[in-house]
Each structure stands twice: as structure tokens, then as C-alpha cells.
Design a protein around this motif. Sequence first.
Motif, PDB file in Angstrom:
ATOM      1  N   TRP A   5       0.687  -1.142   0.058  1.00  0.00           N
ATOM      2  CA  TRP A   5       0.045  -0.138  -0.119  1.00  0.00           C
ATOM      3  C   TRP A   5       1.000   1.388   0.052  1.00  0.00           C
ATOM      4  O   TRP A   5       1.251   1.843   0.931  1.00  0.00           O
ATOM      5  N   GLN A   6       1.314   1.660  -1.325  1.00  0.00           N
ATOM      6  CA  GLN A   6       2.069   2.881  -1.428  1.00  0.00           C
ATOM      7  C   GLN A   6       1.635   3.778  -2.450  1.00  0.00           C
ATOM      8  O   GLN A   6       1.142   3.097  -3.655  1.00  0.00           O
ATOM      9  N   GLY A   7       1.794   4.892  -2.472  1.00  0.00           N
ATOM     10  CA  GLY A   7       1.531   5.730  -3.379  1.00  0.00           C
ATOM     11  C   GLY A   7       1.930   7.259  -3.615  1.00  0.00           C
ATOM     12  O   GLY A   7       2.970   7.393  -2.728  1.00  0.00           O
ATOM     13  N   ARG A   8       1.540   8.038  -4.419  1.00  0.00           N
ATOM     14  CA  ARG A   8       2.024   9.404  -4.375  1.00  0.00           C
ATOM     15  C   ARG A   8       1.573  10.245  -3.214  1.00  0.00           C
ATOM     16  O   ARG A   8       0.323  10.210  -3.192  1.00  0.00           O
ATOM     17  N   LEU A   9       2.388  10.753  -2.408  1.00  0.00           N
ATOM     18  CA  LEU A   9       1.833  11.568  -1.231  1.00  0.00           C
ATOM     19  C   LEU A   9       1.916  13.033  -1.869  1.00  0.00           C
ATOM     20  O   LEU A   9       2.801  13.919  -1.722  1.00  0.00           O
ATOM     21  N   ASP A  10       0.749  13.584  -1.997  1.00  0.00           N
ATOM     22  CA  ASP A  10       0.487  14.915  -2.395  1.00  0.00           C
ATOM     23  C   ASP A  10       0.238  15.904  -1.088  1.00  0.00           C
ATOM     24  O   ASP A  10       0.512  16.861  -1.110  1.00  0.00           O
ATOM     25  N   GLY A  11      -0.251  15.225   0.068  1.00  0.00           N
ATOM     26  CA  GLY A  11      -0.337  15.937   1.279  1.00  0.00           C
ATOM     27  C   GLY A  11      -1.210  14.969   2.175  1.00  0.00           C
ATOM     28  O   GLY A  11      -1.692  14.063   1.885  1.00  0.00           O
ATOM     29  N   LYS A  12      -1.277  15.567   3.431  1.00  0.00           N
ATOM     30  CA  LYS A  12      -2.030  14.647   4.526  1.00  0.00           C
ATOM     31  C   LYS A  12      -3.481  15.234   4.821  1.00  0.00           C
ATOM     32  O   LYS A  12      -4.041  14.466   5.531  1.00  0.00           O
ATOM     33  N   GLU A  13      -3.828  16.327   4.132  1.00  0.00           N
ATOM     34  CA  GLU A  13      -5.036  17.034   4.482  1.00  0.00           C
ATOM     35  C   GLU A  13      -6.072  15.918   3.412  1.00  0.00           C
ATOM     36  O   GLU A  13      -5.770  15.264   2.495  1.00  0.00           O
ATOM     37  N   LEU A  14      -7.174  15.914   3.933  1.00  0.00           N
ATOM     38  CA  LEU A  14      -8.360  14.912   3.454  1.00  0.00           C
ATOM     39  C   LEU A  14      -8.420  15.090   1.917  1.00  0.00           C
ATOM     40  O   LEU A  14      -8.491  14.194   0.894  1.00  0.00           O
ATOM     41  N   LEU A  15      -8.371  16.296   1.558  1.00  0.00           N
ATOM     42  CA  LEU A  15      -8.669  16.769  -0.101  1.00  0.00           C
ATOM     43  C   LEU A  15      -7.553  16.045  -0.832  1.00  0.00           C
ATOM     44  O   LEU A  15      -7.734  15.803  -2.058  1.00  0.00           O
ATOM     45  N   PHE A  16      -6.300  15.682  -0.187  1.00  0.00           N
ATOM     46  CA  PHE A  16      -5.285  15.191  -1.134  1.00  0.00           C
ATOM     47  C   PHE A  16      -5.052  13.588  -0.926  1.00  0.00           C
ATOM     48  O   PHE A  16      -4.266  12.980  -1.727  1.00  0.00           O
ATOM     49  N   HIS A  17      -6.047  12.923  -0.151  1.00  0.00           N
ATOM     50  CA  HIS A  17      -5.896  11.612   0.233  1.00  0.00           C
ATOM     51  C   HIS A  17      -6.059  10.504  -1.247  1.00  0.00           C
ATOM     52  O   HIS A  17      -6.889  10.838  -1.835  1.00  0.00           O
ATOM     53  N   ARG A  18      -5.312   9.638  -1.119  1.00  0.00           N
ATOM     54  CA  ARG A  18      -5.137   8.391  -2.033  1.00  0.00           C
ATOM     55  C   ARG A  18      -5.426   7.218  -1.077  1.00  0.00           C
ATOM     56  O   ARG A  18      -5.662   7.261   0.186  1.00  0.00           O
ATOM     57  N   ILE A  19      -6.138   6.098  -1.733  1.00  0.00           N
ATOM     58  CA  ILE A  19      -6.379   4.896  -0.993  1.00  0.00           C
ATOM     59  C   ILE A  19      -5.288   4.521  -0.011  1.00  0.00           C
ATOM     60  O   ILE A  19      -5.595   4.112   0.933  1.00  0.00           O
ATOM     61  N   PHE A  20      -4.042   4.661  -0.459  1.00  0.00           N
ATOM     62  CA  PHE A  20      -3.078   3.995   0.616  1.00  0.00           C
ATOM     63  C   PHE A  20      -2.912   4.589   1.800  1.00  0.00           C
ATOM     64  O   PHE A  20      -2.648   4.139   2.655  1.00  0.00           O
ATOM     65  N   GLN A  21      -3.504   5.950   1.834  1.00  0.00           N
ATOM     66  CA  GLN A  21      -3.292   6.831   2.893  1.00  0.00           C
ATOM     67  C   GLN A  21      -4.656   6.354   3.922  1.00  0.00           C
ATOM     68  O   GLN A  21      -4.521   6.786   5.123  1.00  0.00           O
ATOM     69  N   ARG A  22      -5.623   5.652   3.684  1.00  0.00           N
ATOM     70  CA  ARG A  22      -6.893   5.326   4.221  1.00  0.00           C
ATOM     71  C   ARG A  22      -7.177   3.908   4.572  1.00  0.00           C
ATOM     72  O   ARG A  22      -8.091   3.337   5.048  1.00  0.00           O
TER      73      ARG A  22
END
Length: 306
Positions: A5-22
Motif C-alpha cells: 500500500w504505497q502511492g504518491r503523497l500529495d499531502g496529509k489533508e483529506l482533500l489530498f488523500h489517496r487509497i493507500f493513506q486510508r
Amino acid sequence: MNNIWQGRLDGKELLFHRIFQRVKEENNYDFISPKDFVLHGFAVDEGVRRNKGRQGAKDAPDIIRRNMSNFPVIRPDFSLLDFGNITCEDGNLENTQNNLAKNISKVLLKGGKSVVLGGGHEVTYGHYLGLKTAFPEQKIGIINIDAHFDNRQPENGVGVSSGTGFWQIAQEGEIHSLHIGIQRNSNTLKLFDTAHQYGMKYILADELFFENLPSVYQRINDLLDSVDYLYLTICMDVFNASIAPGVSASAYNGIFADATFMHFYRHILKSEKLLALDVAEVNPQFDIQERTVRLAATLVNEWFMI
């Protein structure tokens, strides 16, 4: 599993989230909350081996996960719990299907939505059995997007396989199924006859064109209106070999994930009766540029976005 579960990290705010962050990797079913998506990998292709198909689907779940990781999160309340992979190291497919069913029933009784990444299409019976275990008195509808009926009677000395799932389900009692994408050149007259005997409804691949969508919608709605809950299973060999080359049995005249498909597919996903979804028969060994894996990941992600 953290390295998957890795991906591009654009930011930690909800609007930036990708699946790997959730995603949360989990092993305690008590921690499931209503509306959580709950993921199992079915890293099994013993049924494909028994059905004389091309083996390799057992390697698909982690590769599909990796391709899901970078999708953007659309719903602010999105939650995905990953319970890892179920395997079949001893060749005892029947026991493995029962293990999957037990886990799925726990998910559903907690109010979660079940997602399973196959693996061979022997996942069907285990996934269905999980729904039936959780809701024994309810009518469970099944939509099978597949080139094949998978209603073979088990061969003596071989046992159940990736091609027997709907025959197994029919032995449990009345079956409520709609099979979409059926190919005339992929099913013998015996399999069509079995479908008719058990009351399995179907839509041929030849009927899936834009002008015929009203009829397709009506037949989907007829099933939805007649059941309490819905289980959707997608065999990736329903798709044309150009977009899904990595399957156990490729189809050179299969359907496309075009506007017609996406219209009726999203219509199914919008049903509040839908509790479970799986993708099956992705075979990474025969894939090209991960086309099949990517398509399978996208089809699952469509449910996450509804």
C-alpha cells in the motif's frame, strides 16, 4: 503488507488523500464499523488447476492492491480495512472456501461491505456462502459478469473447481442469478441447459450494446426487485483479450469496458442492496503492461466512489 500500500503523497489533508493513506491493515473483525469496506485477498487458484485452466491467479491479490493504492479518495467517509490473504497451500479447496465464507459472514454481520480480490473464480461459492451464512433467511441475488456460466457439475475424482460455483450454489436451494456477458462459443449446450433448469437468467455478450441498454437495465432491475441482498462477481475473462490479456481463459471476442458497460455497471453499484463484490481470474503471469490488473483495480474502485 506495508510495502504494497504505497502511492504518491500529495499531502496529509483529506482533500489530498489517496487509497493507500486510508487503508488499515486489520485482523480483528470486532473493529469493523458499518459501511466500512472490508478487503480479503483470495490467493487461490486450486480451482483453476482442477478446471484445466492456466494457473497463476493466486498471485493476483497483492498486485491488484498495489494498483489500487494510488486512486484518489472521493468520499470523505471512505474507510478500507485489509484483512490480508486467504491461501490454499494444502490443495483443500473445499476447506478454503469454507474459511472464506466464515470471514465474510463476520464482515457482513458487522455491517461492513465485502470486497474480495481473486484468485480463481472458485471464490464465488465461498463468497456467496458467506452471505448465506450471515443472512440464512434472506434472498441473495447474484450478478455474474462473465463469459461463462460456471455451472459445471463436479467431475468424479476432481471435485469442485473454478467452473462449478453456480452448480454448488444451486444445490443450496433456489438460485437468484443474472449472468451478464455470456458467450455462445464458451459454453456447451449442456451448460445452457443447466442454466435453464436452475432458472439462471442471462444476457449474452451480443446483447450488450448501447441501444439495448433499456433492456439490460430492466433485467438488472427485475433481479434487484426480487432479492433482499446482492452479490456482484466479475470474472475478468469476460473482457476482450486486448484489454484483459492476463486471465485464465482469454476471450478474443470479449466485451469492452466502454460507455455501455460502465452505464449498467455503475447502475448495479448504486444499488443499496449490494453488499459484496469480487474480481476473479486475473492471472499476472499472462498480463501485458498490467492491463488486466489495472482494469480489475479500477472496477473495484468504482464501488468506492459511488
